[in-house]
Design a protein around this motif. Structure first.
Motif, mmCIF file in Angstrom:
data_model
loop_
_atom_site.group_PDB
_atom_site.id
_atom_site.type_symbol
_atom_site.label_atom_id
_atom_site.label_comp_id
_atom_site.label_asym_id
_atom_site.label_seq_id
_atom_site.Cartn_x
_atom_site.Cartn_y
_atom_site.Cartn_z
ATOM 1 N N PRO A 3 0.812 -1.221 0.000
ATOM 2 C CA PRO A 3 0.000 0.000 0.000
ATOM 3 C C PRO A 3 0.850 1.277 0.000
ATOM 4 O O PRO A 3 0.489 2.272 -0.634
ATOM 5 C CB PRO A 3 -0.836 -0.121 1.282
ATOM 6 N N ASP A 4 2.002 1.239 0.705
ATOM 7 C CA ASP A 4 2.908 2.392 0.685
ATOM 8 C C ASP A 4 3.428 2.651 -0.724
ATOM 9 O O ASP A 4 3.519 3.799 -1.162
ATOM 10 C CB ASP A 4 4.109 2.162 1.616
ATOM 11 N N ILE A 5 3.752 1.582 -1.417
ATOM 12 C CA ILE A 5 4.319 1.706 -2.768
ATOM 13 C C ILE A 5 3.292 2.295 -3.726
ATOM 14 O O ILE A 5 3.592 3.230 -4.471
ATOM 15 C CB ILE A 5 4.849 0.342 -3.273
ATOM 16 N N VAL A 6 2.064 1.753 -3.704
ATOM 17 C CA VAL A 6 1.069 2.270 -4.651
ATOM 18 C C VAL A 6 0.682 3.707 -4.306
ATOM 19 O O VAL A 6 0.416 4.511 -5.205
ATOM 20 C CB VAL A 6 -0.169 1.352 -4.783
ATOM 21 N N ALA A 7 0.685 4.036 -3.027
ATOM 22 C CA ALA A 7 0.396 5.424 -2.645
ATOM 23 C C ALA A 7 1.488 6.352 -3.169
ATOM 24 O O ALA A 7 1.201 7.424 -3.712
ATOM 25 C CB ALA A 7 0.270 5.545 -1.129
ATOM 26 N N ALA A 8 2.741 5.934 -3.024
ATOM 27 C CA ALA A 8 3.858 6.752 -3.512
ATOM 28 C C ALA A 8 3.831 6.882 -5.031
ATOM 29 O O ALA A 8 4.216 7.913 -5.578
ATOM 30 C CB ALA A 8 5.186 6.163 -3.046
ATOM 31 N N ALA A 9 3.385 5.830 -5.706
ATOM 32 C CA ALA A 9 3.322 5.852 -7.174
ATOM 33 C C ALA A 9 2.058 6.538 -7.678
ATOM 34 O O ALA A 9 1.960 6.855 -8.870
ATOM 35 C CB ALA A 9 3.396 4.427 -7.715
ATOM 36 N N GLY A 10 1.079 6.746 -6.807
ATOM 37 C CA GLY A 10 -0.188 7.339 -7.230
ATOM 38 C C GLY A 10 -1.016 6.383 -8.063
ATOM 39 O O GLY A 10 -1.742 6.804 -8.972
ATOM 40 N N LEU A 11 -0.928 5.090 -7.737
ATOM 41 C CA LEU A 11 -1.634 4.058 -8.505
ATOM 42 C C LEU A 11 -2.467 3.183 -7.577
ATOM 43 O O LEU A 11 -2.503 3.418 -6.368
ATOM 44 C CB LEU A 11 -0.608 3.201 -9.269
ATOM 45 N N THR A 12 -3.082 2.164 -8.150
ATOM 46 C CA THR A 12 -3.884 1.241 -7.362
ATOM 47 C C THR A 12 -3.106 -0.044 -7.107
ATOM 48 O O THR A 12 -2.144 -0.350 -7.824
ATOM 49 C CB THR A 12 -5.180 0.875 -8.103
ATOM 50 N N ARG A 13 -3.562 -0.790 -6.111
ATOM 51 C CA ARG A 13 -2.933 -2.093 -5.856
ATOM 52 C C ARG A 13 -3.110 -3.013 -7.057
ATOM 53 O O ARG A 13 -2.250 -3.828 -7.356
ATOM 54 C CB ARG A 13 -3.496 -2.720 -4.590
ATOM 55 N N GLY A 14 -4.242 -2.864 -7.744
ATOM 56 C CA GLY A 14 -4.470 -3.670 -8.941
ATOM 57 C C GLY A 14 -3.405 -3.437 -9.994
ATOM 58 O O GLY A 14 -2.955 -4.376 -10.659
#
Length: 197
Positions: A40-51
């Motif tokens: 979740p930290d990674i997708v938040a930093a990337a501005g993307l979804t877990r999907g």
């Protein structure tokens, strides 16, 4: 034509998404470490979804492997660029050693490739990543420098592996404040002795 443009456009979007995930993951793996970085930290930093993350990577470990492979590829590219023109094979090995030390000064690279990489992926996976990148160029350089008396493939591989381990140890020591120049000279001496043997 429109279908081809659509495929290219989809591929470009996919490549952009993958790069954003890799960049975000790299930043977090470097600052927090693998264990303290969540998807979740990674997708938040990337501005993307877990999907989006799981579309490109099976899990966090696969993502870390992709980050490590990209870093190892960048190191190999730096070495190849530094040794591209007009050097004898022996000179290229020595210049390549210095290029390796310079490439490993990239913030976070030592942590990713030499510290967390073996802990997260295991030694064998990191050896395989290195063998496909910097160690490959090292083995090729040794073979050229020792021609026509280069040893058989198995011995050449062992020589490259041992020299690669020396490079890694030197990079760790340099990162801790040791003299890059002394280590570069010492590695040069090792190369001279290996090539002359």
């Amino acid at each position: 034509m429109q279908q081809e443009n659509s495929r290219r456009s989809n591929r470009e979007r996919s490549d952009t998404t993958r790069a954003a995930i890799l960049d975000a993951a790299r930043g977090l793996f470097v600052t927090r470490g693998y264990a303290d970085t969540s998807t979740p930290d990674i997708v938040a930093a990337a501005g993307l979804t877990r999907g989006a993350l799981y579309h490109h990577f099976e899990d966090k470990k696969a993502l870390f492997r992709a980050v490590a492979e990209r870093e190892a590829g960048a190191v190999a590219a730096s070495i190849e660029q530094a040794t591209a023109d007009g050097l004898t094979p022996r000179e290229a090995l020595k210049v390549g050693a210095r290029a390796y030390f310079d490439a490993m000064r990239e913030p976070g690279r030592i942590r990713l490739l030499l510290l967390d990489g073996p802990a997260v992926l295991g030694r064998q996976d990191m050896v395989a990543i290195d063998a496909a990148n910097a160690q490959r160029t090292l083995a090729e350089g040794l073979a050229e420098a020792m021609a026509p008396a280069a040893p058989k493939r198995e011995k050449l591989s062992a020589m490259a592996s041992l020299l690669s381990a020396a490079f890694d140890r030197a990079a760790l020591d340099i990162a801790d404040g040791a003299s890059r120049e002394i280590y570069a000279e010492t590695i040069g001496t090792l190369i001279d002795r290996m090539v002359s043997a």
